[in-house]
Design a protein around this motif. Structure first.
Motif, short mmCIF file in Angstrom:
data_model
loop_
_atom_site.label_atom_id
_atom_site.label_comp_id
_atom_site.label_asym_id
_atom_site.label_seq_id
_atom_site.Cartn_x
_atom_site.Cartn_y
_atom_site.Cartn_z
N MET A 192 0.86 -1.17 0.00
CA MET A 192 0.00 0.00 0.00
C MET A 192 0.90 1.23 0.00
SD MET A 192 -2.90 1.12 2.81
CE MET A 192 -4.23 0.20 2.10
N LEU A 203 -2.54 5.87 -0.23
CA LEU A 203 -3.60 4.96 0.16
C LEU A 203 -3.59 4.74 1.67
CD1 LEU A 203 -3.49 2.39 -2.79
CD2 LEU A 203 -4.89 4.45 -2.55
N THR A 204 -2.40 4.71 2.26
CA THR A 204 -2.29 4.60 3.72
C THR A 204 -2.96 5.80 4.39
OG1 THR A 204 -0.29 3.27 3.63
CG2 THR A 204 -0.67 4.50 5.67
N ASN A 210 -11.59 7.45 -2.24
CA ASN A 210 -11.17 8.72 -2.84
C ASN A 210 -12.06 9.10 -4.03
OD1 ASN A 210 -9.05 9.59 -1.13
ND2 ASN A 210 -7.78 7.95 -1.96
N LEU A 251 -7.71 -3.52 0.79
CA LEU A 251 -7.45 -2.15 1.27
C LEU A 251 -7.11 -1.18 0.16
CD1 LEU A 251 -5.59 -2.56 4.67
CD2 LEU A 251 -7.95 -1.88 4.26
N ASP A 252 -6.25 -1.58 -0.77
CA ASP A 252 -5.90 -0.67 -1.86
C ASP A 252 -7.13 -0.26 -2.65
OD1 ASP A 252 -3.23 -0.77 -1.16
OD2 ASP A 252 -2.60 -1.94 -2.90
N ALA A 279 -9.38 2.07 -0.66
CA ALA A 279 -8.86 3.43 -0.60
C ALA A 279 -9.12 4.17 -1.91
CB ALA A 279 -7.36 3.41 -0.28
N THR A 323 -5.33 7.59 3.26
CA THR A 323 -6.78 7.47 3.06
C THR A 323 -7.41 6.54 4.08
OG1 THR A 323 -6.49 7.91 0.70
CG2 THR A 323 -8.57 6.88 1.38
N ILE A 324 -6.81 5.36 4.26
CA ILE A 324 -7.36 4.40 5.22
C ILE A 324 -7.24 4.95 6.64
CG2 ILE A 324 -7.11 2.08 6.18
CD1 ILE A 324 -8.41 2.19 3.35
N GLU A 325 -6.14 5.62 6.95
CA GLU A 325 -6.01 6.24 8.27
C GLU A 325 -7.08 7.31 8.48
OE1 GLU A 325 -1.31 5.85 9.52
OE2 GLU A 325 -1.95 7.64 8.40
N ALA A 353 -3.98 13.01 7.84
CA ALA A 353 -4.91 11.88 7.94
C ALA A 353 -5.75 11.97 9.20
CB ALA A 353 -4.14 10.56 7.91
#
Length: 182
Positions: A1, A5-6, A66, A58-59, A62, A8-10, A28
């Motif tokens: 990731m 993308l990290t 977005n 996850l990718d 994310a 975004t997930i955070e 984030a």
């Protein structure tokens, strides 16, 4: 990731259980609450754990988040900062409104967004990715906020007095001195 993308997930996890910024330029974590939230509690670690089943998605989650944020911002004429992913660029109130929309029963993708929200919550309220003793030793923000009782000096979880403040029932007559049934 990758880093975008990290972030975004955070940002999603921080929307579920907000916390304070980790450093002054943190994008984030919006800083919408005092103390540690889902991100500080390890939501990303839990979400990336293959045992949970969400790691392979996850990718794409994310990217989809977005895309939804870009649509959401466009529909409200909200300017987005190109330095960060679209969801991260949304003000906290708008992140929250978008997550409410995505997790609504009638949204066709609600199951995956609810799943992501549940794992974000699980990292905070149970430290599912850590051994409980390790979580306490590290000062896990969720366990401390929720008032989980730490182990005693001997490392054992027990209540020196009744957990409900009163005895609920008499012990079985065959119970041994160590608390084991006979």
């Amino acid at each position: 990731m990758d880093a975008a993308l990290t972030l975004t997930i955070e940002a999603f996890a921080d929307t579920i259980i907000p916390g304070e910024k980790r450093f002054p330029g943190d994008r984030a974590v919006a800083g919408a609450a005092e103390g540690g939230g889902a991100v500080a509690a390890g939501a990303l670690v839990l979400l990336r754990d293959p045992a949970g089943g969400l790691a392979p998605a996850l990718d794409s989650l994310a990217v989809s988040l977005n895309d939804h944020a870009t649509r959401y911002a466009g529909g409200r004429a909200l300017p987005l900062d190109d330095d960060v992913p679209a969801f991260v660029a949304l003000p906290f109130a708008d992140r929250t409104a978008l997550v409410e929309e995505l997790t609504a029963w009638e949204h066709p993708e609600h199951e995956m967004w609810v799943g992501l929200a549940l794992f974000s919550n699980m990292a905070f309220d149970s430290a599912a990715h850590l051994h409980t003793a390790e979580a306490f030793a590290a000062g896990h923000p969720g366990l401390l906020t929720l008032g989980y009782a730490p182990p005693g000096p001997d490392g054992v979880w027990q209540f020196p007095s009744f957990s409900y403040g009163r005895e609920l029932a008499l012990p079985h007559p065959g119970t041994t001195a160590t608390g084991s049934p006979s």
